[in-house]
Write an enzyme that holds these catalytic residues in place. Structure first.
Site, PDB file in Angstrom:
ATOM      1  N   ASP A  64     -13.071  28.821 161.924  1.00  0.00           N
ATOM      2  CA  ASP A  64     -13.176  27.507 161.283  1.00  0.00           C
ATOM      3  C   ASP A  64     -13.774  26.462 162.216  1.00  0.00           C
ATOM      4  O   ASP A  64     -13.945  26.703 163.408  1.00  0.00           O
ATOM      5  CB  ASP A  64     -11.787  27.057 160.777  1.00  0.00           C
ATOM      6  N   ASN A 130       2.849  24.917 158.526  1.00  0.00           N
ATOM      7  CA  ASN A 130       3.083  25.054 157.088  1.00  0.00           C
ATOM      8  C   ASN A 130       2.651  26.426 156.579  1.00  0.00           C
ATOM      9  O   ASN A 130       2.508  26.625 155.379  1.00  0.00           O
ATOM     10  CB  ASN A 130       2.350  23.947 156.323  1.00  0.00           C
ATOM     11  N   HIS A 132      -0.252  27.944 157.305  1.00  0.00           N
ATOM     12  CA  HIS A 132      -1.694  28.149 157.128  1.00  0.00           C
ATOM     13  C   HIS A 132      -2.252  29.103 158.181  1.00  0.00           C
ATOM     14  O   HIS A 132      -1.689  29.259 159.266  1.00  0.00           O
ATOM     15  CB  HIS A 132      -2.472  26.825 157.066  1.00  0.00           C
ATOM     16  N   GLU A 137      -5.012  26.156 153.813  1.00  0.00           N
ATOM     17  CA  GLU A 137      -3.781  25.415 153.590  1.00  0.00           C
ATOM     18  C   GLU A 137      -3.011  26.003 152.400  1.00  0.00           C
ATOM     19  O   GLU A 137      -3.569  26.765 151.614  1.00  0.00           O
ATOM     20  CB  GLU A 137      -4.122  23.943 153.320  1.00  0.00           C
TER      21      GLU A 137
HETATM   22  C1  GLP Z   1      -5.216  24.534 163.558  1.00  0.00           C
HETATM   23  C2  GLP Z   1      -6.194  25.711 163.466  1.00  0.00           C
HETATM   24  C3  GLP Z   1      -5.463  27.012 163.255  1.00  0.00           C
HETATM   25  C4  GLP Z   1      -4.330  27.117 164.238  1.00  0.00           C
HETATM   26  C5  GLP Z   1      -3.328  26.020 164.011  1.00  0.00           C
HETATM   27  C6  GLP Z   1      -2.136  26.086 164.950  1.00  0.00           C
HETATM   28  O1  GLP Z   1      -4.934  23.978 162.327  1.00  0.00           O
HETATM   29  N1  GLP Z   1      -7.186  25.572 162.442  1.00  0.00           N
HETATM   30  O2  GLP Z   1      -6.379  28.077 163.394  1.00  0.00           O
HETATM   31  O3  GLP Z   1      -3.699  28.362 164.097  1.00  0.00           O
HETATM   32  O4  GLP Z   1      -3.992  24.790 164.213  1.00  0.00           O
HETATM   33  O5  GLP Z   1      -2.472  25.535 166.193  1.00  0.00           O
HETATM   34  P1  GLP Z   1      -1.627  25.735 167.490  1.00  0.00           P
HETATM   35  O6  GLP Z   1      -1.915  27.126 167.960  1.00  0.00           O
HETATM   36  O7  GLP Z   1      -2.122  24.716 168.451  1.00  0.00           O
HETATM   37  O8  GLP Z   1      -0.202  25.561 167.123  1.00  0.00           O
END
Ligand code: GLP
Length: 235
Positions: A64, A130, A132, A137
């Site tokens: 992404d 959440n 995702h 989402e």
């Molecule tokens: C973002 C990214 C996800 C990631 C998530 C959690 O929203 N698009 O790919 O898994 O954050 O991030 P973190 O690993 O910093 O908790």
């Protein structure tokens, strides 16, 4: 059980456990790695950077990118990947959605064509609070391909710490879909910390539902899960 859960002491140990899964995939002939951003994958990337693995004949495809941020923006996912992996370990080709392409239809089509031409052998995932994955989402269809996403307030709040203020957090992203992710031959999802515990329990033990996009991983034949004890605390 198709989901192999490994509980580790901390993120450093998770980095080593994740590294081993990458190493095994490469030994088995993996040519295309699906990569992720966020704080979670960093300890795996540190292990990859410190290793003697060579990615120069391989392809990477990232999940992404924020719409509106270019490769030089320090919070863009392309920039993140350069800093944490690609500068030290270049791939033959590294694909990340182009956040500066304002034509969403063209960009998502372009990215789906890239994925089709480069089927992913091992897909690394973090987990949103959440539930995702990527930027899929709650509510995202399991057959979704690359699409433009309006980020939820939960995700905007979670990511605000990386920006000077919440107003600067992009409101949209391009993300591979659930369907794109499920096409990977093998998946590694990693989660650390108390804030992920409810999402982890829902992913592994809850119903398969678009309310928890990560729960669709229950339908995939080959998923590795790495958790620390806090993330596993509601199992
Ligand atoms: C973002 C990214 C996800 C990631 C998530 C959690 O929203 N698009 O790919 O898994 O954050 O991030 P973190 O690993 O910093 O908790």
């Amino acid at each position: 059980q198709n989901m192999h859960v490994q509980i580790v002491k901390d993120q450093a140990a998770g980095g080593k456990a994740g590294f081993q899964i990458f190493q095994q995939a490469l030994t088995a002939g993996a040519k295309v790695l699906g990569l992720a951003t966020g704080s979670t994958p960093i300890s795996i990337y540190q292990q990859l950077v410190a290793s003697d693995l060579d990615f120069s004949q391989l392809t990477s495809v990232n999940l992404d990118e924020y719409v509106g941020l270019g490769p030089d923006h320090p919070q863009s996912y392309r920039y993140f990947m350069q800093q944490h992996l690609f500068n030290a370990k270049p791939f033959a080709h590294s694909y990340v959605p182009d956040g500066l392409n304002a034509d969403a239809a063209a960009e998502t089509k372009r990215y789906d064509d890239i994925i089709a031409a480069n089927p992913i052998d091992l897909q690394l995932l973090g987990l949103g609070r959440n539930g995702h994955v990527g930027f899929n989402e709650p509510g995202t269809d399991e057959h979704s391909t690359t699409h433009k996403v309006a980020l939820t307030q939960s995700t905007i709040d979670a990511n605000a710490r990386f920006f000077d203020n919440e107003d600067e957090v992009p409101r949209y992203a391009y993300s591979m879909g659930i369907g794109s992710i499920l096409q990977a031959k093998e998946i590694l999802i990693v989660a650390y910390g108390e804030a992920k515990a409810a999402a982890v329990a829902a992913m592994l033990q809850g119903p398969v539902t678009p309310d928890v996009p990560a729960s669709f991983l229950q339908t995939h034949p080959n998923v590795h899960v790495i958790l620390d004890e806090a993330a596993a605390s509601q199992l």
